[in-house]
Design a protein around this motif. Structure first.
Motif, PDB file in Angstrom:
ATOM      1  N   ALA A  29       0.826  -1.208   0.000  1.00 25.66           N
ATOM      2  CA  ALA A  29       0.000   0.000   0.000  1.00 25.66           C
ATOM      3  C   ALA A  29       0.861   1.259   0.000  1.00 25.66           C
ATOM      4  O   ALA A  29       0.499   2.271  -0.617  1.00 25.66           O
ATOM      5  CB  ALA A  29      -0.935   0.003   1.207  1.00 25.66           C
ATOM      6  N   TYR A  30       2.006   1.204   0.687  1.00 29.54           N
ATOM      7  CA  TYR A  30       2.912   2.356   0.730  1.00 29.54           C
ATOM      8  C   TYR A  30       3.400   2.710  -0.673  1.00 29.54           C
ATOM      9  O   TYR A  30       3.337   3.880  -1.094  1.00 29.54           O
ATOM     10  CB  TYR A  30       4.092   2.018   1.644  1.00 29.54           C
ATOM     11  CG  TYR A  30       5.202   3.040   1.654  1.00 29.54           C
ATOM     12  CD1 TYR A  30       5.067   4.247   2.317  1.00 29.54           C
ATOM     13  CD2 TYR A  30       6.403   2.778   0.996  1.00 29.54           C
ATOM     14  CE1 TYR A  30       6.092   5.178   2.326  1.00 29.54           C
ATOM     15  CE2 TYR A  30       7.435   3.699   1.002  1.00 29.54           C
ATOM     16  CZ  TYR A  30       7.278   4.896   1.667  1.00 29.54           C
ATOM     17  OH  TYR A  30       8.298   5.814   1.672  1.00 29.54           O
ATOM     18  N   TRP A  31       3.835   1.699  -1.429  1.00 29.09           N
ATOM     19  CA  TRP A  31       4.369   1.980  -2.774  1.00 29.09           C
ATOM     20  C   TRP A  31       3.263   2.289  -3.768  1.00 29.09           C
ATOM     21  O   TRP A  31       3.449   3.117  -4.673  1.00 29.09           O
ATOM     22  CB  TRP A  31       5.213   0.801  -3.244  1.00 29.09           C
ATOM     23  CG  TRP A  31       6.495   0.668  -2.484  1.00 29.09           C
ATOM     24  CD1 TRP A  31       6.831  -0.293  -1.585  1.00 29.09           C
ATOM     25  CD2 TRP A  31       7.596   1.580  -2.522  1.00 29.09           C
ATOM     26  NE1 TRP A  31       8.079  -0.058  -1.070  1.00 29.09           N
ATOM     27  CE2 TRP A  31       8.578   1.090  -1.626  1.00 29.09           C
ATOM     28  CE3 TRP A  31       7.862   2.751  -3.214  1.00 29.09           C
ATOM     29  CZ2 TRP A  31       9.792   1.735  -1.425  1.00 29.09           C
ATOM     30  CZ3 TRP A  31       9.073   3.402  -3.009  1.00 29.09           C
ATOM     31  CH2 TRP A  31      10.020   2.889  -2.121  1.00 29.09           C
ATOM     32  N   GLY A  45       0.509   3.848  -2.993  1.00 33.10           N
ATOM     33  CA  GLY A  45       0.155   5.241  -2.683  1.00 33.10           C
ATOM     34  C   GLY A  45       1.146   6.235  -3.261  1.00 33.10           C
ATOM     35  O   GLY A  45       0.748   7.275  -3.810  1.00 33.10           O
ATOM     36  N   ILE A  58       0.464   6.502  -6.971  1.00 33.11           N
ATOM     37  CA  ILE A  58      -0.718   7.327  -7.258  1.00 33.11           C
ATOM     38  C   ILE A  58      -0.384   8.808  -7.124  1.00 33.11           C
ATOM     39  O   ILE A  58      -0.778   9.616  -7.970  1.00 33.11           O
ATOM     40  CB  ILE A  58      -1.873   6.928  -6.316  1.00 33.11           C
ATOM     41  CG1 ILE A  58      -2.354   5.515  -6.635  1.00 33.11           C
ATOM     42  CG2 ILE A  58      -3.030   7.912  -6.429  1.00 33.11           C
ATOM     43  CD1 ILE A  58      -3.378   4.965  -5.655  1.00 33.11           C
ATOM     44  N   LEU A  59       0.352   9.169  -6.067  1.00 35.45           N
ATOM     45  CA  LEU A  59       0.742  10.572  -5.885  1.00 35.45           C
ATOM     46  C   LEU A  59       1.591  11.084  -7.032  1.00 35.45           C
ATOM     47  O   LEU A  59       1.575  12.270  -7.354  1.00 35.45           O
ATOM     48  CB  LEU A  59       1.508  10.735  -4.571  1.00 35.45           C
ATOM     49  CG  LEU A  59       0.704  10.670  -3.282  1.00 35.45           C
ATOM     50  CD1 LEU A  59       1.632  10.765  -2.080  1.00 35.45           C
ATOM     51  CD2 LEU A  59      -0.329  11.791  -3.230  1.00 35.45           C
ATOM     52  N   THR A 111       7.737  10.833  -6.982  1.00 37.78           N
ATOM     53  CA  THR A 111       8.089   9.860  -5.949  1.00 37.78           C
ATOM     54  C   THR A 111       9.123   8.852  -6.425  1.00 37.78           C
ATOM     55  O   THR A 111       9.745   8.187  -5.598  1.00 37.78           O
ATOM     56  CB  THR A 111       6.829   9.120  -5.476  1.00 37.78           C
ATOM     57  OG1 THR A 111       6.126   8.590  -6.617  1.00 37.78           O
ATOM     58  CG2 THR A 111       5.912  10.068  -4.730  1.00 37.78           C
ATOM     59  N   TRP A 126       4.623   0.255  -7.206  1.00 37.52           N
ATOM     60  CA  TRP A 126       4.716   1.673  -7.565  1.00 37.52           C
ATOM     61  C   TRP A 126       4.184   1.889  -8.991  1.00 37.52           C
ATOM     62  O   TRP A 126       3.432   2.835  -9.245  1.00 37.52           O
ATOM     63  CB  TRP A 126       6.155   2.153  -7.460  1.00 37.52           C
ATOM     64  CG  TRP A 126       6.317   3.623  -7.693  1.00 37.52           C
ATOM     65  CD1 TRP A 126       6.225   4.625  -6.772  1.00 37.52           C
ATOM     66  CD2 TRP A 126       6.594   4.272  -8.954  1.00 37.52           C
ATOM     67  NE1 TRP A 126       6.427   5.848  -7.365  1.00 37.52           N
ATOM     68  CE2 TRP A 126       6.653   5.662  -8.699  1.00 37.52           C
ATOM     69  CE3 TRP A 126       6.798   3.816 -10.248  1.00 37.52           C
ATOM     70  CZ2 TRP A 126       6.919   6.594  -9.701  1.00 37.52           C
ATOM     71  CZ3 TRP A 126       7.047   4.745 -11.255  1.00 37.52           C
ATOM     72  CH2 TRP A 126       7.109   6.107 -10.972  1.00 37.52           C
ATOM     73  N   GLY A 131       0.502   1.746  -8.988  1.00 31.39           N
ATOM     74  CA  GLY A 131      -0.047   3.000  -8.462  1.00 31.39           C
ATOM     75  C   GLY A 131      -0.083   4.091  -9.520  1.00 31.39           C
ATOM     76  O   GLY A 131      -1.060   4.844  -9.607  1.00 31.39           O
TER      77      GLY A 131
END
Length: 405
Positions: A114-116, A118, A121-122, A133, A194, A197
């Motif tokens: 979920a961290y990667w 997210g 997505i950012l 990112t 990533w 995302g």
């Protein structure tokens, strides 16, 4: 008779010419009004009009929260199902038993993925300027794993503390046992997450353009307006950027799945246009998202990952440091901090729980400040973007009131 027919045709031609002239003047006035409104909105930034910008930002935030709350209420069945699943997981998480080891493992993997996702997505969702990112998080992570793998002679880092901290295993590995593919396998999960995302972040332009095409409404989006203007002026002479955008649009429209896949598989700053094009021409969702997911999460990520691993391999890094030292006059002074930083990283890899040295290297300090500045600028750009969205609401409301008068 012929003379009467000719005399009747002349007024019709004149009226047609007048209609064309009126249409052109109307179009030009609309373009001028849009350009004036756009310039007025772009002037609404924190460093020029801070009070108004913050006020509009808060009002737009309240409107968005209200819209999202209504959407959640309309899908309350799905929301209830998610809450039930969360309650079941919470019960399993808090209950002691033999299943706890599996729960902890799933929790760790879920949070890591979920961290990667997210961060991906950012990077592409289009909030403000977008947060880079890959340069700030994923690229440095792959570089750290690469440097550690060559130093330790292994990628079997002890967990914990990996991935929070990289420490060499006790036994180590034989010299030359590290291969390019072993490092790629070590960072494959986070790189693919990533990339997934970034694929998810490309969906808003697609849904916005698709909804606008199906409803015929004027969407509240600058990129879509530029896209429509570009289609109207496609036959005229254009600059290189516009021709590149048209090239992306034609490839996606004509080639379909493989055109989207080709655009998503390479670093492409114009890919937002591909999402708008697919939505505008009603390309099926799974055709667009499937090609985007494969291109970004698999093909493009392996290209970027391979580039970072090769760049930070042991021999390349040593050659770069020696090359820095060969620069006349300033070379030795620049080479020293780089050498100290690499030496400090090697020492940390061989000492579990070792803390950073007291005299922190200025390279680490500079990188931390660059990350802080970019995150702050990202937040400021979000504030400006939402304030400008509210200003556009006011402009549209004013224009609609003028039409009714």
């Amino acid at each position: 008779m012929a003379a009467n027919g000719a005399s009747c045709e002349q007024p019709q031609k004149r009226s047609g010419a007048k209609d064309k002239q009126n249409g052109k003047s109307t179009d030009s006035s609309i373009r001028e009004r849009r350009q004036k409104d756009k310039e007025e909105r772009l002037s609404l930034v924190l460093w020029k009009r801070p009070v108004t910008t913050l006020h509009y930002f808060l009002l737009e935030t309240f409107i968005k929260l209200k819209e999202w709350t209504l959407k959640l209420w309309q899908r309350r069945g799905a929301v209830f199902l998610v809450l039930v699943l969360c309650s079941l997981f919470s019960f399993a998480y808090s209950t002691e038993g033999a299943h706890q080891q599996y729960v902890r493992y799933l929790e760790k993997k879920f949070l890591w993925c979920a961290y990667w996702v997210g961060l991906g997505i950012l990077s592409s969702v289009g909030l403000g300027t977008g947060l880079h990112t890959f340069l700030l998080y994923l690229g440095p992570h792959i570089a750290s794993v690469t440097l550690a793998a060559y130093e330790c002679g292994s990628t079997d880092f002890p967990e914990p503390p990996y991935p929070d901290q990289i420490v060499c295993p006790q036994g180590g590995g034989a010299d030359g046992s590290i291969s390019l593919f072993s490092i790629m396998s070590k960072v494959r999960l986070e790189a693919c997450m990533w990339g997934a995302g970034t694929a998810i972040g490309e969906l808003p332009p697609y849904f916005m353009a698709r909804a606008a095409r199906q409803s015929g409404a004027d969407p509240d989006d600058e990129d879509y307006e530029e896209f429509e203007e570009m289609l109207e002026q496609a036959e005229g002479a254009q600059d290189f950027v516009t021709r590149a955008k048209l090239g992306v649009q034609h490839m996606v429209q004509k080639v379909g799945f493989f055109g989207i896949l080709a655009c998503a598989s390479i670093p492409n700053p114009l890919f937002d246009l591909a999402g708008i094009t697919c939505g505008h021409f009603l390309v099926p969702f799974w055709t667009f998202f499937g090609a985007t997911l494969i291109g970004k999460a698999i093909i493009k990520m392996h290209i970027q990952k391979l580039f970072v691993i090769i760049t930070f391999s042991k021999h390349i890094v040593e050659q770069m440091v020696s090359l820095i030292g060969s620069v006349p006059r300033i070379g030795p002074s620049l080479q020293k901090p780089f050498s100290q930083y690499l030496e400090a990283q090697r020492n940390k890899l061989h000492h579990a729980g070792g803390s950073a040295p007291a005299d922190e290297n200025w390279l680490s300090w500079v990188f931390e400040k660059v990350v802080l500045v970019m995150v702050c600028y990202f937040v400021i750009s979000i504030v400006n973007s939402m304030a400008q969205s509210y200003a556009k609401r006011l402009q549209q409301q004013r224009h609609s009131e003028e039409k009714t008068k």
